[in-house]
Design an enzyme around this catalytic site. Structure first.
Site, mmCIF file in Angstrom:
data_model
loop_
_atom_site.group_PDB
_atom_site.id
_atom_site.type_symbol
_atom_site.label_atom_id
_atom_site.label_comp_id
_atom_site.label_asym_id
_atom_site.label_seq_id
_atom_site.Cartn_x
_atom_site.Cartn_y
_atom_site.Cartn_z
ATOM 1 N N SER A 1 0.857 -1.196 0.000
ATOM 2 C CA SER A 1 0.000 0.000 0.000
ATOM 3 C C SER A 1 0.891 1.243 0.000
ATOM 4 O O SER A 1 2.058 1.168 0.421
ATOM 5 C CB SER A 1 -0.852 0.006 1.274
ATOM 6 O OG SER A 1 -1.479 1.254 1.459
ATOM 7 N N TYR B 1 -2.209 -1.199 10.659
ATOM 8 C CA TYR B 1 -2.370 -1.570 9.244
ATOM 9 C C TYR B 1 -1.188 -1.064 8.419
ATOM 10 O O TYR B 1 -0.585 -1.821 7.640
ATOM 11 C CB TYR B 1 -3.683 -0.997 8.697
ATOM 12 C CG TYR B 1 -3.797 -1.172 7.191
ATOM 13 C CD1 TYR B 1 -4.038 -2.427 6.636
ATOM 14 C CD2 TYR B 1 -3.634 -0.089 6.321
ATOM 15 C CE1 TYR B 1 -4.115 -2.605 5.261
ATOM 16 C CE2 TYR B 1 -3.711 -0.260 4.951
ATOM 17 C CZ TYR B 1 -3.944 -1.510 4.424
ATOM 18 O OH TYR B 1 -4.001 -1.695 3.059
#
Ligand code: NAP
Length: 266
Positions: free
Chosen positions: A143, A156
């Protein structure tokens, strides 16, 4: 001809979003697929569609990757069927939103298991055969959150940071065996991710489509890149902030991402 024509690929998290798009695009390129996720009905529907649209060869194997034994089960399934996996796509993952201390510890444990431990486990298992055969490709979906600390999605972002550093380092280790590793780094993408992570809609205002992100990842892996950021704006933002002192980046991210009253109505 596609690099993966008539080859087998394993795609985790194929029941939705980026994983589903990756599966569709691989099927269109003539790749044989092993699809996994928890939702069997979704996998069955997708497999039927790929068989009828692309005459694809598809196996499905429903699995909860938050269970530590799950990667071994998937590996045993493909071994048992004599499937030689030339492309492993570690895509399954999920996020969260809010202050870490207020979140559920079970949620974070499962997140580390799915986003990190299962990735290490599957990669280790499938890599051995790839090295022996001097051929194979691995994609790990990271990401843009991987490139800096991100308050309010702290755990995360850290899992995605692991995925990015692991991919890039491994890519260099295995290059000499003819094996490629790519970290695909999407920015906000229009999938079920936002709802599951309970992240505010404002974070997804400029979201890309899952199809676009999947295409970017497959093209980059085919081109032999070791990481790719999907979208030029995401690329610019990610690299621009690297020129700024880290505490300032974290402080700015906190100001941008911190909960707001207007989030309740979005
Ligand atoms: N969407 C974004 O903005 C964005 C941005 C950057 C990176 N990413 C990354 O992209 C990847 C794909 O996410 P997405 O956006 O496509 O989200 P999504 O639409 O929610 O899809 C997530 C996939 O992961 C699977 N999954 C989740 N938990 C699982 C578990 N315990 N066991 C097995 N499979 C599990 C889900 O299947 P089941 O629910 O059926 O198990 C689903 O197929 C993730 O790694 C995510 O971190 C997403």
């Amino acid at each position: 001809m596609s690099r993966w024509q008539n080859r087998w690929a394993v795609v985790t998290g194929a029941s939705a979003g980026i994983g589903q798009s990756l599966a569709e695009q691989l099927a269109a390129r003539g790749t044989k697929l092993v699809l996994t996720a928890r939702r069997l009905d979704r996998l069955e529907d997708l497999a039927d569609k790929l068989r009828s649209d692309h005459s694809a060869t598809v196996e499905i194997y429903p699995l909860d990757l938050s269970k530590p034994g799950a990667p071994g089960e998937l590996f045993a399934f493909t071994q048992g069927k004599g499937i030689v996996v030339d492309l492993l796509i570690n895509n399954a993952g999920f996020g969260s939103y809010g202050e870490f201390h207020q979140g559920s510890l079970d949620w974070f444990r499962d997140m580390v298991q799915v986003n990190v431990s299962a990735v290490v486990d599957l990669t280790h298992r499938y890599l051995a055969g790839m090295i022996e055969r001097r051929r194979g490709d691995i994609m790990i979906v990271s990401s843009v959150a991987a490139f800096q600390p991100v308050p309010y999605i702290s755990c995360y972002a850290a899992t995605k940071g692991f995925d990015l550093l692991f991919s890039e380092a491994l890519a260099e280790e295995v290059r000499r065996y003819g094996v490629r590793v790519l970290a695909l780094c999407p920015g906000s993408t229009d999938t079920e991710f936002m709802t599951i992570a309970k992240q505010p809609a404002r974070m997804f205002r400029f979201a890309e489509s899952a199809d676009k992100v999947a295409r970017t990842g497959l093209d980059a892996l085919e081109a032999g890149k070791t990481y790719v950021i999907s979208g030029w704006w995401n690329y610019f933002q990610t690299h621009a902030q690297r020129l700024v002192p880290r505490p300032f980046v974290a402080r700015s991210a906190a100001a941008l991402l911190g909960p707001r009253e207007s989030d309740q109505s979005s």
